[in-house]
Enzyme design. Sequence first.
Site: not given
Length: 297
Positions: A199-201, A205
């Site tokens: 979801g926030d790759l 991150n």
Amino acid sequence: MAAVLIDDEARARLIRRFGEDVAVWCDALPALVERLAERWGLTVVGAKPGNTGRTLICVGDDGAKKVLKLTPDHAIAESEAAALRAWGGCSRVVQVLATAVSDGAILLEGIDPGTQLLEAGVNVPWAEVGDLLTQIHAVTPPSGFSTLEDRVVFMYRLAERGLRGSVAEATLSLETLDRARLRALALATDGHGKAIVHGDLHPGNVLDGGPGRGAVAIDPRPSVGDPAFDLADWVTLPMTGGGTLEDGFDAIAPHLPGFDAERVRAWCVALSPLFVMRPLERGERTPFVEAMLSFCR
């Protein structure tokens, strides 16, 4: 010198995200950290910025590097911990050491050297990224995760709030944002894929775990849905250096079995406004920004 647990910039960032009421949490943070440090045998030696809380670099009583994550939104801590536990044993994901979800706290292993892939420029370890994506998407989702549709709704609600009345709105209209939102929702709800989606790759991150570990993912905002969602930040990377989306496809496809270029392209188009909001606020009109804006049409 003791580490600064929260400074004015971090406080302001959290107030922008959560509202003025989060100031109470900021004021109580030193006492919370002291209590958790005693419980888990930690000495805080540094802090890193974050939009949803504080990330504190620590040394354990055993001499090992550890990371204490704290957020005023306990639901964020709960979902992150659940995803990381589901991925427990995956070498490409940071491992959980302990949790105190009622305090919005997660204790994680320290990653060395821990450099963000974002800092690595164009030297992306594509094979490792492919292995990372393969590992996390192969895990069967446990019950209790929200859907990718929920994640899309949240992201675009946050984006609309940030866009409305901003400098970026002169170039990126609310109507354009809404059109992209509908595209993303259509992709999220068409029944394609049932993986745990990070979801926030983005490359910020994913950390360098050194020669023995390689790329390691952190900070998930998990949901269940189409794994192609997680590829958008990667296939667009070559575009930031003057390349094309097809260059991104060519870089990742050999390392990702079942790669679906058209599906990934559709997600890039649907998410394109989210790539350009911050650059437009800074007045940037780079070739990358122009290419993303062309996707928005």
